[in-house]
Write an enzyme that holds these catalytic residues in place. Structure first.
Site, mmCIF file in Angstrom:
data_model
loop_
_atom_site.group_PDB
_atom_site.id
_atom_site.type_symbol
_atom_site.label_atom_id
_atom_site.label_comp_id
_atom_site.label_asym_id
_atom_site.label_seq_id
_atom_site.Cartn_x
_atom_site.Cartn_y
_atom_site.Cartn_z
ATOM 1 C CD1 TRP A 96 -2.139 -2.074 0.274
ATOM 2 C CD2 TRP A 96 -2.899 -1.393 2.272
ATOM 3 N NE1 TRP A 96 -3.143 -2.923 0.649
ATOM 4 C CE2 TRP A 96 -3.629 -2.533 1.871
ATOM 5 C CE3 TRP A 96 -3.199 -0.799 3.509
ATOM 6 C CZ2 TRP A 96 -4.644 -3.080 2.662
ATOM 7 C CZ3 TRP A 96 -4.209 -1.347 4.296
ATOM 8 C CH2 TRP A 96 -4.921 -2.470 3.869
ATOM 9 C CD GLU B 141 8.637 -4.196 -6.215
ATOM 10 O OE1 GLU B 141 7.403 -4.311 -6.364
ATOM 11 O OE2 GLU B 141 9.146 -3.436 -5.377
ATOM 12 C CB SER C 177 3.055 -0.950 -13.994
ATOM 13 O OG SER C 177 3.609 0.306 -13.644
ATOM 14 N N GLY D 62 1.732 -2.587 -6.301
ATOM 15 C CA GLY D 62 1.610 -1.286 -5.644
ATOM 16 C C GLY D 62 0.242 -0.682 -5.887
ATOM 17 N N GLY D 63 0.177 0.270 -6.825
ATOM 18 C CA GLY D 63 -1.049 1.026 -7.075
ATOM 19 C C GLY D 63 -2.304 0.184 -7.203
#
Ligand code: 13P
Length: 252
Positions: A10, A166, A211, A232-233
């Site tokens: 997060w 990553e 992503s 992530g997002g």
């Protein structure tokens, strides 16, 4: 066969209210019975998130942890404190920690060992910048980041740990490494590990981050050395995160 692993980092997002809504929308992740699923909230929310998901199979990790045991380290949180809260482990060496907070390979190896010694899960993040990729240094960089831990603590330190590739240029940019690009790096990382211990290398889960979303997850998980995702997002959107979990479950 390696059990797929999916985690939602997060980062510095959330609030009591937003976290509660997100966890409630995620619902019971135990329907994904063939994969491991984790959430990685900001430290200040760990306790509440752990209490909220206590009856589920979801595990809860911290985004970083101190390499020190206790004492005069203002602002830091120790492994023992994470354990006290009931957290399952922590990320170490996320590129944002390396780049924005100047964490070194040695420090990251110390954090990794502190988690391991307490019996908590360590998720070691490695990845190259765009400049490093363009200079043809990708494999040298990620190997150095992996070897910083492997050389110091040995392959057995990776039992139950996860390695996350990553690429920095793919984080939060919408630019995903193609499945083939990610696969090539994952296979190289596994080969570096195999030079120490082939059996453990075959068991090590190497997950991709950068992503990842519902629409590109399946293509990544189809690759033989991609064992899951550090998201992530898209992990802040329940539907997206569930779609990624679904793709991982299908790949299992
Ligand atoms: P994004 O999925 O937002 O690119 O972030 C990836 C990441 O850094 C997970 O740790």
């Amino acid at each position: 066969m390696r059990r797929p692993w999916v985690a939602g980092n997060w980062k510095m997002n959330g609030s009591h209210r937003a976290n509660a809504e997100l966890l409630s929308s995620l619902g019971d992740v135990s329907i994904f019975s063939d994969i491991d699923v984790a959430v990685v909230p900001p430290t200040v929310y760990l306790q509440t998130v752990i209490a909220t998901v206590a009856q589920s199979s979801l595990s809860v990790l911290a985004q970083t942890v101190s390499e020190f045991e206790s004492g005069a380290y203002t602002g830091e949180v120790s492994v023992a404190m994470l354990q006290d809260l009931g957290a399952n482990g922590a990320l170490v060496g996320h590129s944002e920690r390396r780049q924005l907070f100047a964490e070194t390979d040695k420090q990251i190896a110390d954090k990794f060992a502190a988690l391991k010694n307490a019996g908590l899960q360590a998720v070691l993040c490695v990845g190259e910048t765009l400049a490093e990729r363009e200079a043809g240094e990708t494999l040298a960089v990620v190997s150095r980041q992996l070897l910083a831990v492997l050389d110091r603590h040995g392959p057995e330190a990776f039992d139950h740990a996860v390695l996350a590739y990553e690429p920095v240029w793919a984080i939060g940019t919408g630019l995903t490494a193609s499945p083939e690009q990610a696969q090539a790096v994952h296979a190289s990382l596994r080969a570096v590990f195999a030079a120490f211990d082939e059996a453990r290398a075959n068991q090590l889960r190497i997950v991709y981050g950068g992503s990842v979303k519902g629409s590109n997850a399946a293509g990544l998980f189809d690759m033989p050395d991609i064992d899951g995702a550090l998201v992530g997002g898209a992990s802040l959107l329940a539907d997206e995160f569930l779609a990624i979990c679904k793709a991982a479950q299908k790949s299992a």
